[in-house]
Design a protein around this motif. Structure first.
Motif, PDB file in Angstrom:
ATOM      1  N   GLU A 145       0.820  -1.211   0.000  1.00  0.00           N
ATOM      2  CA  GLU A 145       0.000   0.000   0.000  1.00  0.00           C
ATOM      3  C   GLU A 145       0.855   1.262   0.000  1.00  0.00           C
ATOM      4  OE1 GLU A 145      -2.449  -0.255   3.424  1.00  0.00           O
ATOM      5  OE2 GLU A 145      -3.244  -2.251   2.921  1.00  0.00           O
ATOM      6  N   ARG A 146       2.116   1.145   0.415  1.00  0.00           N
ATOM      7  CA  ARG A 146       2.955   2.328   0.593  1.00  0.00           C
ATOM      8  C   ARG A 146       4.055   2.455  -0.454  1.00  0.00           C
ATOM      9  NH1 ARG A 146       1.677   3.675   5.827  1.00  0.00           N
ATOM     10  NH2 ARG A 146       0.783   1.977   7.033  1.00  0.00           N
ATOM     11  N   VAL A 147       4.396   1.349  -1.086  1.00  0.00           N
ATOM     12  CA  VAL A 147       5.553   1.345  -1.982  1.00  0.00           C
ATOM     13  C   VAL A 147       5.148   0.818  -3.351  1.00  0.00           C
ATOM     14  CG1 VAL A 147       7.896   0.483  -2.350  1.00  0.00           C
ATOM     15  CG2 VAL A 147       7.120   1.002  -0.033  1.00  0.00           C
ATOM     16  N   ARG A 148       5.591   1.493  -4.385  1.00  0.00           N
ATOM     17  CA  ARG A 148       5.423   1.037  -5.762  1.00  0.00           C
ATOM     18  C   ARG A 148       6.797   0.987  -6.414  1.00  0.00           C
ATOM     19  NH1 ARG A 148       1.222   0.134  -3.962  1.00  0.00           N
ATOM     20  NH2 ARG A 148      -0.881   0.664  -4.676  1.00  0.00           N
ATOM     21  N   VAL A 149       7.026  -0.039  -7.238  1.00  0.00           N
ATOM     22  CA  VAL A 149       8.276  -0.097  -7.993  1.00  0.00           C
ATOM     23  C   VAL A 149       8.228   0.919  -9.123  1.00  0.00           C
ATOM     24  CG1 VAL A 149       9.731  -1.522  -9.479  1.00  0.00           C
ATOM     25  CG2 VAL A 149       8.721  -2.492  -7.400  1.00  0.00           C
ATOM     26  N   ARG A 150       7.101   0.957  -9.833  1.00  0.00           N
ATOM     27  CA  ARG A 150       6.891   1.918 -10.919  1.00  0.00           C
ATOM     28  C   ARG A 150       5.567   2.621 -10.704  1.00  0.00           C
ATOM     29  NH1 ARG A 150       9.435  -2.453 -12.929  1.00  0.00           N
ATOM     30  NH2 ARG A 150       7.468  -3.601 -12.723  1.00  0.00           N
ATOM     31  N   ALA A 151       5.486   3.858 -11.129  1.00  0.00           N
ATOM     32  CA  ALA A 151       4.232   4.595 -11.026  1.00  0.00           C
ATOM     33  C   ALA A 151       3.161   3.858 -11.828  1.00  0.00           C
ATOM     34  CB  ALA A 151       4.407   6.013 -11.555  1.00  0.00           C
ATOM     35  N   GLY A 152       1.997   3.701 -11.233  1.00  0.00           N
ATOM     36  CA  GLY A 152       0.915   3.025 -11.937  1.00  0.00           C
ATOM     37  C   GLY A 152       0.830   1.542 -11.665  1.00  0.00           C
ATOM     38  N   ASP A 153       1.845   0.979 -11.000  1.00  0.00           N
ATOM     39  CA  ASP A 153       1.791  -0.445 -10.667  1.00  0.00           C
ATOM     40  C   ASP A 153       0.659  -0.716  -9.678  1.00  0.00           C
ATOM     41  OD1 ASP A 153       3.832  -1.193 -12.262  1.00  0.00           O
ATOM     42  OD2 ASP A 153       5.311  -1.481 -10.680  1.00  0.00           O
ATOM     43  N   SER A 154       0.074  -1.892  -9.782  1.00  0.00           N
ATOM     44  CA  SER A 154      -0.858  -2.336  -8.751  1.00  0.00           C
ATOM     45  C   SER A 154      -0.062  -2.886  -7.574  1.00  0.00           C
ATOM     46  CB  SER A 154      -1.769  -3.430  -9.312  1.00  0.00           C
ATOM     47  OG  SER A 154      -1.008  -4.594  -9.621  1.00  0.00           O
ATOM     48  N   GLY A 155      -0.763  -3.100  -6.471  1.00  0.00           N
ATOM     49  CA  GLY A 155      -0.078  -3.639  -5.306  1.00  0.00           C
ATOM     50  C   GLY A 155       0.537  -4.995  -5.571  1.00  0.00           C
ATOM     51  N   ASP A 156      -0.200  -5.867  -6.307  1.00  0.00           N
ATOM     52  CA  ASP A 156       0.311  -7.210  -6.583  1.00  0.00           C
ATOM     53  C   ASP A 156       1.537  -7.151  -7.494  1.00  0.00           C
ATOM     54  OD1 ASP A 156      -1.682  -8.302  -5.060  1.00  0.00           O
ATOM     55  OD2 ASP A 156      -3.017  -8.721  -6.755  1.00  0.00           O
ATOM     56  N   GLU A 293      10.664  13.071   1.338  1.00  0.00           N
ATOM     57  CA  GLU A 293       9.812  14.029   0.632  1.00  0.00           C
ATOM     58  C   GLU A 293       8.567  13.345   0.071  1.00  0.00           C
ATOM     59  OE1 GLU A 293      12.267  15.751  -2.351  1.00  0.00           O
ATOM     60  OE2 GLU A 293      13.352  17.065  -0.969  1.00  0.00           O
ATOM     61  N   ALA A 294       8.737  12.145  -0.490  1.00  0.00           N
ATOM     62  CA  ALA A 294       7.597  11.417  -1.060  1.00  0.00           C
ATOM     63  C   ALA A 294       6.594  11.043   0.022  1.00  0.00           C
ATOM     64  CB  ALA A 294       8.085  10.171  -1.791  1.00  0.00           C
ATOM     65  N   ILE A 295       7.079  10.652   1.191  1.00  0.00           N
ATOM     66  CA  ILE A 295       6.179  10.303   2.294  1.00  0.00           C
ATOM     67  C   ILE A 295       5.344  11.514   2.689  1.00  0.00           C
ATOM     68  CG2 ILE A 295       6.104   9.674   4.742  1.00  0.00           C
ATOM     69  CD1 ILE A 295       8.625   7.973   4.218  1.00  0.00           C
ATOM     70  N   GLY A 296       6.010  12.680   2.749  1.00  0.00           N
ATOM     71  CA  GLY A 296       5.296  13.881   3.166  1.00  0.00           C
ATOM     72  C   GLY A 296       4.337  14.414   2.128  1.00  0.00           C
ATOM     73  N   SER A 297       4.617  14.174   0.854  1.00  0.00           N
ATOM     74  CA  SER A 297       3.791  14.773  -0.197  1.00  0.00           C
ATOM     75  C   SER A 297       2.644  13.871  -0.649  1.00  0.00           C
ATOM     76  CB  SER A 297       4.652  15.141  -1.407  1.00  0.00           C
ATOM     77  OG  SER A 297       5.278  13.985  -1.945  1.00  0.00           O
ATOM     78  N   SER A 298       2.954  12.607  -0.955  1.00  0.00           N
ATOM     79  CA  SER A 298       1.933  11.744  -1.533  1.00  0.00           C
ATOM     80  C   SER A 298       1.559  10.558  -0.655  1.00  0.00           C
ATOM     81  CB  SER A 298       2.407  11.218  -2.894  1.00  0.00           C
ATOM     82  OG  SER A 298       3.533  10.374  -2.740  1.00  0.00           O
ATOM     83  N   GLY A 299       2.415  10.200   0.267  1.00  0.00           N
ATOM     84  CA  GLY A 299       2.139   9.031   1.092  1.00  0.00           C
ATOM     85  C   GLY A 299       2.402   7.720   0.396  1.00  0.00           C
ATOM     86  N   VAL A 300       2.966   7.773  -0.838  1.00  0.00           N
ATOM     87  CA  VAL A 300       3.314   6.558  -1.574  1.00  0.00           C
ATOM     88  C   VAL A 300       4.720   6.738  -2.137  1.00  0.00           C
ATOM     89  CG1 VAL A 300       2.785   5.062  -3.534  1.00  0.00           C
ATOM     90  CG2 VAL A 300       0.922   6.069  -2.202  1.00  0.00           C
ATOM     91  N   LEU A 301       5.564   5.756  -1.904  1.00  0.00           N
ATOM     92  CA  LEU A 301       6.934   5.808  -2.424  1.00  0.00           C
ATOM     93  C   LEU A 301       7.002   5.091  -3.759  1.00  0.00           C
ATOM     94  CD1 LEU A 301       9.209   5.038   0.667  1.00  0.00           C
ATOM     95  CD2 LEU A 301       9.178   7.123  -0.665  1.00  0.00           C
ATOM     96  N   CYS A 302       7.470   5.782  -4.788  1.00  0.00           N
ATOM     97  CA  CYS A 302       7.705   5.153  -6.088  1.00  0.00           C
ATOM     98  C   CYS A 302       9.208   4.986  -6.250  1.00  0.00           C
ATOM     99  CB  CYS A 302       7.137   6.004  -7.224  1.00  0.00           C
ATOM    100  SG  CYS A 302       7.473   5.309  -8.858  1.00  0.00           S
ATOM    101  N   LEU A 303       9.667   3.749  -6.216  1.00  0.00           N
ATOM    102  CA  LEU A 303      11.108   3.484  -6.241  1.00  0.00           C
ATOM    103  C   LEU A 303      11.736   3.930  -7.561  1.00  0.00           C
ATOM    104  CD1 LEU A 303      11.154  -0.049  -4.573  1.00  0.00           C
ATOM    105  CD2 LEU A 303      11.401   2.186  -3.503  1.00  0.00           C
ATOM    106  N   GLU A 304      11.056   3.674  -8.665  1.00  0.00           N
ATOM    107  CA  GLU A 304      11.614   4.059  -9.962  1.00  0.00           C
ATOM    108  C   GLU A 304      11.755   5.575 -10.064  1.00  0.00           C
ATOM    109  OE1 GLU A 304      10.922   2.245 -14.254  1.00  0.00           O
ATOM    110  OE2 GLU A 304       9.327   3.663 -13.756  1.00  0.00           O
ATOM    111  N   SER A 305      10.787   6.329  -9.545  1.00  0.00           N
ATOM    112  CA  SER A 305      10.863   7.788  -9.586  1.00  0.00           C
ATOM    113  C   SER A 305      12.045   8.292  -8.777  1.00  0.00           C
ATOM    114  CB  SER A 305       9.560   8.404  -9.059  1.00  0.00           C
ATOM    115  OG  SER A 305       8.471   8.045  -9.877  1.00  0.00           O
ATOM    116  N   ALA A 306      12.260   7.690  -7.610  1.00  0.00           N
ATOM    117  CA  ALA A 306      13.393   8.098  -6.779  1.00  0.00           C
ATOM    118  C   ALA A 306      14.716   7.780  -7.467  1.00  0.00           C
ATOM    119  CB  ALA A 306      13.323   7.409  -5.415  1.00  0.00           C
ATOM    120  N   VAL A 307      14.795   6.609  -8.103  1.00  0.00           N
ATOM    121  CA  VAL A 307      16.023   6.229  -8.811  1.00  0.00           C
ATOM    122  C   VAL A 307      16.253   7.142 -10.007  1.00  0.00           C
ATOM    123  CG1 VAL A 307      17.110   4.408 -10.191  1.00  0.00           C
ATOM    124  CG2 VAL A 307      15.983   3.836  -8.038  1.00  0.00           C
TER     125      VAL A 307
END
Length: 608
Positions: A145-156, A293-307
């Motif tokens: 619920e909190r982490v996505r590898v890529r934006a738009g990914d589903s939880g599964d 910053e991502a936690i404070g702004s959106s509440g969801v971490l996108c790993l690909e965006s950070a990379v």
């Protein structure tokens, strides 16, 4: 660092903030980092264990009251005890389940940050690995619920790829006093952990929730290790552990604590991004800042965006470092003016090859070779700057020599030696001697002919007047005298232009060669990582089948099929060729502007 610093502050309002002082310390570390984070319930001795990893008796504050002491995430950067040119970064986290906090969401984010920043995560619990200890790790199931590898990914979809990003996992069971036995059979620590993580039969909601946590731990952390440590000292001495000498600690505890530390020092890997990109301290600072910053702004971490954001900063720095290396080496190798454009071109090729290699060692996630094209453009511009300096040095040297040689001609003019019958012939002979002496002078450089032509053009009125006064010279000879220097200058300019075109061709070939080598290495790494993930999934599938969970095994089999298809696509050389073709096409556009400028300059020289 002499003592730990707070890396992520947990304010009274529950808002997480990266600490500027700690980020500054990390940003100054250019070495790869091994990042070991510890998490677990509050008041379970996490800080004491981390101090032992630091080989210090004190450092992370222990606290001896029932109230939790550590708040947020604290960081300690130390030289790695086993590896040269590597920094060990220890992260001590705020304890989970602190009743004074009453915010499980905050607990989850602290744990998530520790997980994503570390290369090895130590989970610390006390007593045994029972259901309560597992429930404290329930934050793991909320990661989807909190982490996505890529934006738009589903939880599964995200969960299936977590294994590529997540660290190694070590469970440290403190104050363990029981016998390591399962169903009457003695087992080792790792077997004990695997037994605890077996799925439980049953279809009730409670059993399903418990199994979901076990599945997540097994799926997200393929590299698992367990250590059980007895109480370090007698109960009455537990409140002053910092003051106790080694001899006052229990031998069995020392034995297990030393085994734990050796395992971490010897096996904990350097923090790496997908593709085995080693993370330095400065990169870790950037990741920490972007995650918070991502936690404070959106509440969801996108790993690909950070990379991607990290790659932008790092690749820009890689371009700047490579260009600086090129300039420094060119300054060391070149003595201006060079004898020819080819000599400067050879120095350029050597320095460019070294600069490009440094860039390739640092660059990552450079989609469509954007930063390599930027480097190519900046290196070409830097080379042109050296060419201009080379030409200016040649012009200065050549003009100084001409002025020196011309003094003899001027003295003869002043004496009237050429204002007599046959004087023009004598003048032409002296002019020929001047040219011969001029060309014999060393170090004139690439503009020697052009400077000579311009110099003679400046004295053209005198030359024509003397030639006209002397009827002994034929019209053809007069034309030859007038055009000889211009032809030499034009030929020199043509050679220089052709040399620069050849330099650009060789530069492009070198860029393509090093890119192809990098792409081949990346392909090998990608295939190895994919195979590692597939093997892990297959082991889990077999375990699920053995435990009687056919439906879950079938779902995992579908993941394995998709991964195998991706692997077959990775094997194809077409994606490498597309990258090379794209670089070649884009390079022609990048370099065409400089080539057109050089052509215009050449044409202007031929037809002023």
């Amino acid at each position: 660092m002499e003592e730990p610093l707070c890396l992520v502050r947990n304010g009274p309002d529950g808002v997480l903030r990266a600490d500027p002082a700690a980020l500054e310390v990390l940003s100054g570390i250019g070495q790869p980092v091994v990042v070991v984070a510890i998490a677990g319930r509050y008041r379970t001795g996490k800080s004491f264990l981390m101090n032992r990893l630091a080989q210090r008796r004190s450092g992370f504050p222990l606290g001896h009251a029932v109230q939790a002491h550590t708040k947020g995430i604290w960081m300690w950067c130390l030289p790695h005890p086993r590896r040269a040119d590597t920094t060990l970064v220890l992260l001590d986290t705020e304890g989970l389940g602190d009743p004074d906090k009453g915010d499980s969401n905050n607990d989850a984010w602290i744990f998530t940050l520790a997980l994503l920043l570390s290369s090895t995560l130590v989970y610390n619990s006390s007593g045994t690995i029972d259901q309560q200890a597992l429930e404290t790790l329930g934050v793991v199931t909320a990661l989807t619920e909190r982490v996505r590898v890529r934006a738009g990914d589903s939880g599964d979809t995200a969960a299936a790829d977590f294994v590529r990003f997540f660290p190694g996992f070590v469970w440290a069971v403190r104050d363990f006093v029981l016998e390591l036995a399962v169903n009457g059979r003695l087992v080792n620590e790792d077997e004990y952990l695997e037994h605890v993580l077996r799925l439980r039969p049953g279809s009730s909601r409670v059993v399903q929730e418990q199994n979901e946590l076990r599945r997540c731990l097994r799926d997200f952390f393929p590299n698992r290790k367990c250590f059980v440590l007895p109480p370090p000292a007698e109960p009455e001495a537990m409140t002053r552990l910092e003051e106790l000498d080694e001899g006052q600690l229990r031998p069995r505890f020392l034995q297990q604590a030393d085994a734990f530390c050796r395992h971490i020092w010897d096996t904990a890997p350097v923090k790496a991004l997908p593709g085995r990109v080693a993370v330095t301290g400065s990169m870790l600072a950037s990741l920490a800042e972007k995650y918070v910053e991502a936690i404070g702004s959106s509440g969801v971490l996108c790993l690909e965006s950070a990379v991607t954001a990290l790659a932008t900063a790092e690749n820009t720095a890689a371009v700047a470092a490579a260009v600086a290396e090129y300039r420094q080496r060119m300054e060391q190798e070149l003595k201006l003016p060079t004898a020819s454009q080819e000599e400067l071109g050879e120095a350029h090729q050597r320095c460019e090859r070294r600069a490009l290699a440094l860039f390739m060692a640092r660059v990552f996630a450079d989609k469509e070779q954007r930063y390599q094209l930027q480097l190519m453009s900046e290196l070409e511009a830097a080379k042109e700057e050296f060419c201009r300096r080379n030409e200016a040095a040649s012009e200065e040297r050549s003009l100084a020599v001409l002025q020196e040689l011309w003094r003899d001609v001027e003295q003869r003019l002043d004496r009237g030696e050429y204002a007599v019958p046959g004087g023009s012939r004598r003048f032409q002979e002296h002019l020929k001697e001047l040219r011969e002496n001029y060309h014999r002078r060393p170090g004139l450089g690439v503009k020697a002919a052009a400077v000579l032509e311009k110099f003679l053009q400046g004295h053209e009125v005198l030359v024509r007047a003397l030639c006209a006064a002397d009827q002994q010279l034929s019209e053809l000879e007069k034309e030859r005298v007038a055009s000889e220097a211009a032809a030499a200058a034009a030929a020199e300019a043509m050679r220089a232009m052709e040399a620069r075109q050849e330099e650009q061709r060789r530069s492009l070939e070198e860029h393509k060669r090093q890119l192809e080598e990098q792409l081949c290495r990346q392909q090998g790494v990608m295939l190895e990582e994919q195979e590692r993930v597939i093997e892990h999934k297959m082991r889990e599938k077999e375990a699920l089948q053995q435990e009687g969970f056919e439906h879950e095994a079938e779902a995992l089999g579908e993941q394995i099929r998709r991964l195998q298809e991706e692997k077959e696509e990775m094997k194809k050389p077409s994606w490498r060729q597309r990258a090379l073709d794209g670089l070649g096409t884009a390079a022609k556009v990048v370099l065409s502007g400089l080539a057109q400028a050089a052509l215009w300059k050449f044409q202007k020289m031929l037809w002023p």
